[in-house]
Design an enzyme around this catalytic site. Structure first.
Site, PDB file in Angstrom:
ATOM      1  N   ASP A 298     -15.338   9.821   2.130  1.00 29.60           N
ATOM      2  CA  ASP A 298     -14.646   8.822   1.449  1.00 29.60           C
ATOM      3  C   ASP A 298     -15.383   7.586   1.631  1.00 29.60           C
ATOM      4  O   ASP A 298     -16.028   7.268   2.678  1.00 29.60           O
ATOM      5  CB  ASP A 298     -13.274   8.847   1.889  1.00 29.60           C
ATOM      6  CG  ASP A 298     -12.195   8.056   1.004  1.00 29.60           C
ATOM      7  OD1 ASP A 298     -11.447   8.684   0.423  1.00 29.60           O
ATOM      8  OD2 ASP A 298     -12.216   6.811   1.302  1.00 29.60           O
TER       9      ASP A 298
ATOM     10  N   HIS B  26     -13.984   4.798   2.361  1.00 31.77           N
ATOM     11  CA  HIS B  26     -13.317   4.190   3.641  1.00 31.77           C
ATOM     12  C   HIS B  26     -13.435   5.006   4.917  1.00 31.77           C
ATOM     13  O   HIS B  26     -13.506   6.301   4.832  1.00 31.77           O
ATOM     14  CB  HIS B  26     -11.824   4.082   3.086  1.00 31.77           C
ATOM     15  CG  HIS B  26     -11.418   3.236   1.965  1.00 31.77           C
ATOM     16  ND1 HIS B  26     -11.360   3.888   0.836  1.00 31.77           N
ATOM     17  CD2 HIS B  26     -11.216   1.798   1.674  1.00 31.77           C
ATOM     18  CE1 HIS B  26     -11.240   2.740  -0.150  1.00 31.77           C
ATOM     19  NE2 HIS B  26     -10.955   1.667   0.330  1.00 31.77           N
TER      20      HIS B  26
ATOM     21  N   GLY C 159      -2.806   2.812   4.028  1.00 36.21           N
ATOM     22  CA  GLY C 159      -3.757   3.307   3.168  1.00 36.21           C
ATOM     23  C   GLY C 159      -3.418   4.246   2.174  1.00 36.21           C
ATOM     24  O   GLY C 159      -4.192   4.980   1.942  1.00 36.21           O
TER      25      GLY C 159
ATOM     26  N   HIS D 257      -5.912   8.339   6.235  1.00 38.35           N
ATOM     27  CA  HIS D 257      -5.610   7.005   7.006  1.00 38.35           C
ATOM     28  C   HIS D 257      -4.332   7.176   7.635  1.00 38.35           C
ATOM     29  O   HIS D 257      -3.553   6.272   8.336  1.00 38.35           O
ATOM     30  CB  HIS D 257      -5.309   6.000   5.915  1.00 38.35           C
ATOM     31  CG  HIS D 257      -6.712   5.685   5.507  1.00 38.35           C
ATOM     32  ND1 HIS D 257      -7.999   5.400   6.021  1.00 38.35           N
ATOM     33  CD2 HIS D 257      -6.939   5.292   3.967  1.00 38.35           C
ATOM     34  CE1 HIS D 257      -9.035   4.997   5.297  1.00 38.35           C
ATOM     35  NE2 HIS D 257      -8.215   5.368   3.850  1.00 38.35           N
TER      36      HIS D 257
ATOM     37  N   ASP E  32     -14.535   7.632  -3.829  1.00 38.51           N
ATOM     38  CA  ASP E  32     -14.309   6.118  -4.242  1.00 38.51           C
ATOM     39  C   ASP E  32     -15.719   5.477  -3.814  1.00 38.51           C
ATOM     40  O   ASP E  32     -15.995   4.303  -3.822  1.00 38.51           O
ATOM     41  CB  ASP E  32     -12.909   5.629  -3.630  1.00 38.51           C
ATOM     42  CG  ASP E  32     -12.912   5.920  -2.195  1.00 38.51           C
ATOM     43  OD1 ASP E  32     -13.638   6.957  -1.461  1.00 38.51           O
ATOM     44  OD2 ASP E  32     -12.025   5.703  -1.629  1.00 38.51           O
TER      45      ASP E  32
ATOM     46  N   ASP F 275       1.051  -1.220  -0.023  1.00 35.13           N
ATOM     47  CA  ASP F 275       0.175  -0.042  -0.026  1.00 35.13           C
ATOM     48  C   ASP F 275       0.830   1.170  -0.083  1.00 35.13           C
ATOM     49  O   ASP F 275       0.422   2.379  -0.604  1.00 35.13           O
ATOM     50  CB  ASP F 275      -0.885  -0.067   1.418  1.00 35.13           C
ATOM     51  CG  ASP F 275      -2.143  -0.577   0.911  1.00 35.13           C
ATOM     52  OD1 ASP F 275      -2.247  -1.395  -0.067  1.00 35.13           O
ATOM     53  OD2 ASP F 275      -2.972  -0.807   1.999  1.00 35.13           O
TER      54      ASP F 275
ATOM     55  N   TYR G 164     -10.382   6.155  -7.304  1.00 30.72           N
ATOM     56  CA  TYR G 164      -9.424   5.070  -8.104  1.00 30.72           C
ATOM     57  C   TYR G 164      -9.943   4.999  -9.410  1.00 30.72           C
ATOM     58  O   TYR G 164      -9.335   3.973 -10.196  1.00 30.72           O
ATOM     59  CB  TYR G 164      -9.264   3.903  -7.248  1.00 30.72           C
ATOM     60  CG  TYR G 164      -8.623   4.377  -5.871  1.00 30.72           C
ATOM     61  CD1 TYR G 164      -7.365   5.028  -5.767  1.00 30.72           C
ATOM     62  CD2 TYR G 164      -9.624   4.407  -4.667  1.00 30.72           C
ATOM     63  CE1 TYR G 164      -6.978   5.395  -4.309  1.00 30.72           C
ATOM     64  CE2 TYR G 164      -9.161   4.859  -3.508  1.00 30.72           C
ATOM     65  CZ  TYR G 164      -7.762   5.341  -3.408  1.00 30.72           C
ATOM     66  OH  TYR G 164      -7.320   5.726  -2.188  1.00 30.72           O
TER      67      TYR G 164
HETATM   68 ZN   LIG Z   1     -11.012   5.750   0.168  1.00 31.38          ZN
END
Ligand SMILES: [Zn+2]
Length: 385
Positions: A170, A172, A142, A134, A259, A92, A303
């Site tokens: 996000d 995440h 991340g 992150h 994302d 990552d 992404y």
């Molecule tokens: Zn994300």
């Protein structure tokens, strides 16, 4: 005179580059700027250069030893063995040349945004290179080396004694920011994300509500996989205004990872471009209502750099700079011509995704009900207004 919105940018942002095969690709910022320019939504006079974050500023959040390791990893031919224990050199977060300098500039962009807005020079400021939510105190994670959101919030606390509302949309969970202020009642972190059941980083449960004095000031809305626009927005509109009015921030900091779009290859949410107009619109309206418009917006994940990020971040900029993008807006042919040849997918012809182009989600009613329950529980212990 107070100017409305600053677009913080430097071409050096593209130096935040792990390698050519890595999904985190800042070419998406250049593509966004091209799109905005070709749509006449961005002018040279909107651009403001970032500055480097000082070590002292990074150290508001990050351990000194970690900062030294990042510097060393970016200047060595080989990744130092020690780096692995700091999360660097992983799949990552591989080491890359000048990784300290590249990340300190992204952090400095968000600090610059904070300064411009707190000084009243601009009402809002956007730093698309930021949103590295992150990053931890002593560990890369991340795709994030330093955490610009956390550093800027710590800076806003220290220098301006500001109460900060952090909104993270996000896909995440915004774990790095949450844990950095977990016991601080002057920073409310609110994250809307795909449940961590099957997605990195696995945290962001409703029960993560903060510690000690900060209990109730960490709010998580983990949404079911395959959540679509209506349910996503229902959760956003049910939670954000209530929490914002209850908390009464001095400034709002947003993380605008895009994302959650159904095209994103790394996540399992099923939203369309529609949410990327409504997300900044509500945040901006609440900033106007509660804190004299003070809002800084950062980028984040995203992404599908071809079909999603340039459109989503153009909508972010348009909303914050007070320019309407009508539903039937087409992508300029000049932009499509510039990027279609290198894109592995057909570029979208319109700013918004036309209805009916994505397959129906079979469990839709069940997902909607589940998300409604999540919203109810998320609101249990937080400030409400
Ligand atoms: Zn994300």
């Amino acid at each position: 005179m107070k100017r409305k919105t600053a677009f913080i940018h430097s071409n050096d942002y593209l130096n935040y580059n792990f390698n050519d095969d890595h999904p985190f690709n800042q070419k998406r910022i250049a593509m966004t700027i091209d799109l905005l320019r070709m749509m006449n939504l961005l002018e040279d006079s909107d651009l403001v250069a970032p500055r480097m974050a000082e070590d002292e500023e990074l150290a508001l959040i990050h351990d000194r030893q970690y900062i030294e390791v990042v510097k060393e990893a970016g200047h060595a031919e080989q990744t130092p063995a020690l780096a692995a224990s700091f999360g660097i050199g992983t799949e990552d977060c591989p080491a890359f040349v000048n990784m300290h300098e590249a990340t300190a500039l992204a952090v400095g962009g968000t600090l610059r945004a904070a300064e411009l807005v707190m000084a009243g020079e601009y009402q809002h400021a956007v730093n698309l290179a930021g949103g590295l939510h992150h990053g931890f105190r002593g560990r890369a994670s991340g795709f994030c080396i330093y955490n610009d959101c956390s550093v800027a919030i710590a800076y806003l606390r220290q220098k301006y004694d500001a109460r900060v509302l952090y909104i993270d949309t996000d896909a995440h969970h915004g774990d790095g920011v949450q844990w950095a202020f977990y016991d601080d009642p002057n920073v409310l972190t609110l994250s809307f994300h795909e449940t961590g059941k099957y997605l990195f980083p696995g945290t962001g449960n409703i029960t993560e509500r903060g510690d000690g004095q900060g209990y109730g000031f960490s709010v998580n809305v983990p949404l079911d996989a395959f959540t679509e626009d209506d349910s996503w927005l229902e959760a956003y509109y049910a939670v954000l205004p209530t929490v914002a009015r209850g908390f009464k921030p001095d400034i709002i900091v947003t993380q605008n990872g895009c994302d959650a779009h159904t095209f994103d290859p790394l996540t399992h949410l099923s939203t369309t471009m529609r949410i990327y107009q409504e997300v900044p619109r509500l945040a901006r309206d609440l900033a106007d209502e509660l804190c004299d418009g003070r809002l800084i917006a950062t980028g984040g994940g995203g992404y599908d750099i071809w079909r999603v990020v340039p459109r989503a971040w153009s909508l972010l900029w348009a909303e914050l700079s007070g320019q309407d993008v009508p539903q039937d807006t087409r992508i300029p042919q000049t932009w499509i011509d510039k990027y279609q040849a290198e894109s592995p997918v057909q570029l979208a012809p319109t700013m918004f995704d036309p209805e009916g182009i994505f397959p129906d989600i079979p469990r839709r009613p069940e997902i909607t009900t589940k998300n409604k329950n999540t919203v109810e529980k998320a609101l249990l212990y937080c400030p409400k207004g």
